[in-house]
Write a protein that holds these residues in place. Structure first.
Motif, PDB file in Angstrom:
ATOM      1  N   ASP A 181       0.873  -1.119  -0.027  1.00 12.81           N
ATOM      2  CA  ASP A 181      -0.072  -0.061  -0.037  1.00 12.81           C
ATOM      3  C   ASP A 181       0.979   1.253  -0.082  1.00 12.81           C
ATOM      4  O   ASP A 181       0.566   2.198  -0.749  1.00 12.81           O
ATOM      5  CB  ASP A 181      -0.856  -0.079   1.312  1.00 12.81           C
ATOM      6  CG  ASP A 181      -2.102  -1.109   1.297  1.00 12.81           C
ATOM      7  OD1 ASP A 181      -2.295  -1.433  -0.006  1.00 12.81           O
ATOM      8  OD2 ASP A 181      -2.431  -1.171   2.112  1.00 12.81           O
ATOM      9  N   ARG A 182       1.889   1.251   0.618  1.00 10.97           N
ATOM     10  CA  ARG A 182       2.931   2.260   0.895  1.00 10.97           C
ATOM     11  C   ARG A 182       3.411   2.658  -0.560  1.00 10.97           C
ATOM     12  O   ARG A 182       3.570   3.695  -1.168  1.00 10.97           O
ATOM     13  CB  ARG A 182       3.949   2.091   1.726  1.00 10.97           C
ATOM     14  CG  ARG A 182       4.941   3.419   2.005  1.00 10.97           C
ATOM     15  CD  ARG A 182       6.247   2.965   2.772  1.00 10.97           C
ATOM     16  NE  ARG A 182       6.831   1.783   2.485  1.00 10.97           N
ATOM     17  CZ  ARG A 182       7.840   2.034   1.702  1.00 10.97           C
ATOM     18  NH1 ARG A 182       8.321   3.202   1.242  1.00 10.97           N
ATOM     19  NH2 ARG A 182       8.507   0.908   1.293  1.00 10.97           N
ATOM     20  N   LEU A 228       2.243   1.617  -3.441  1.00  9.62           N
ATOM     21  CA  LEU A 228       1.289   1.933  -4.490  1.00  9.62           C
ATOM     22  C   LEU A 228       0.692   3.552  -4.259  1.00  9.62           C
ATOM     23  O   LEU A 228       0.268   4.102  -5.226  1.00  9.62           O
ATOM     24  CB  LEU A 228      -0.075   1.091  -4.306  1.00  9.62           C
ATOM     25  CG  LEU A 228       0.343  -0.229  -5.103  1.00  9.62           C
ATOM     26  CD1 LEU A 228      -1.009  -1.193  -4.652  1.00  9.62           C
ATOM     27  CD2 LEU A 228       0.709  -0.388  -6.337  1.00  9.62           C
ATOM     28  N   SER A 229       1.022   4.036  -2.953  1.00 10.82           N
ATOM     29  CA  SER A 229       0.424   5.328  -2.853  1.00 10.82           C
ATOM     30  C   SER A 229       1.830   6.400  -3.368  1.00 10.82           C
ATOM     31  O   SER A 229       1.439   7.563  -3.314  1.00 10.82           O
ATOM     32  CB  SER A 229       0.238   5.793  -1.587  1.00 10.82           C
ATOM     33  OG  SER A 229       1.538   5.389  -0.534  1.00 10.82           O
ATOM     34  N   HIS A 231      11.333   8.163   0.926  1.00 12.54           N
ATOM     35  CA  HIS A 231      10.413   7.065   0.887  1.00 12.54           C
ATOM     36  C   HIS A 231      11.250   5.606   1.295  1.00 12.54           C
ATOM     37  O   HIS A 231      10.536   4.735   1.904  1.00 12.54           O
ATOM     38  CB  HIS A 231       9.525   7.064  -0.147  1.00 12.54           C
ATOM     39  CG  HIS A 231       8.512   7.907  -0.292  1.00 12.54           C
ATOM     40  ND1 HIS A 231       7.381   7.900   0.508  1.00 12.54           N
ATOM     41  CD2 HIS A 231       8.448   9.015  -1.315  1.00 12.54           C
ATOM     42  CE1 HIS A 231       6.732   9.199   0.069  1.00 12.54           C
ATOM     43  NE2 HIS A 231       7.478   9.839  -1.049  1.00 12.54           N
TER      44      HIS A 231
END
Length: 169
Positions: free
Chosen positions: A120-121, A123-124, A139
């Motif tokens: 999820d991280r 994909l964000s 990141h």
């Protein structure tokens, strides 16, 4: 009795015959007839009394001593039953296996949740073309060089360089 007959009707013969070719149907029907006869004979044998009628043999056999001897030997004979000394160990092992499987499943669920959070991280994140070097370091902090500790390129400890070069080779 009904439970025994219910156990017999496990095979749905009509569905089986619908799904087979015309050439194999006679063989399947013959097999069904044989199994039905065997099951019926087995159920009939289980319903009969298995005890010996010694009075009948004493009336029919002329040698009463022979019948008494057979009766005495038959009643004194005891079939040895095996001693069950493994069930307790197997039950303990089954409980240990269940605990191990439960622990493995919990660990696997934790890993899956960790991977989902990481996914999820990822994909964000913005598109790669839009990322700056500062965004990458923000990141992915493990990629940030340590300029204070290692002021010269590649800004990593020499022992870590083999891992660093393996990633990019």
């Amino acid at each position: 009795m009904a439970s025994k007959q219910a156990a017999v009707k496990v095979v749905n013969w009509s569905q089986l015959l619908e799904r087979t070719t015309a050439q194999t149907r006679p063989r399947i029907l013959a097999f069904k007839n044989k199994t039905d006869a065997i099951v019926a004979a087995n159920l009939k044998a289980k319903e009969q009394d298995a005890s010996i009628n010694w009075d009948h043999y004493q009336n029919v056999v002329t040698d009463q001593a022979l019948v008494a001897d057979f009766k005495q030997k038959f009643e004194s004979f005891k079939v040895p039953q095996p001693v069950d000394n493994k069930s307790a160990q197997l039950n303990e092992k089954a409980k240990a296996d269940i605990a191990a499987v439960t622990k493995f499943n919990e660990e696997l669920d934790a890993k899956i949740n960790n991977i989902r959070v990481n996914l999820d991280r990822l994909l964000s994140l913005p598109a790669v073309e839009q990322l700056t070097i500062d965004d990458i370091y923000e990141h992915f902090p493990q990629r940030r060089p340590d300029y204070q500790k290692y002021p010269y390129w590649p800004h990593r400890h020499p022992n870590d360089l083999s891992k660093f070069y393996e990633q990019y080779s």
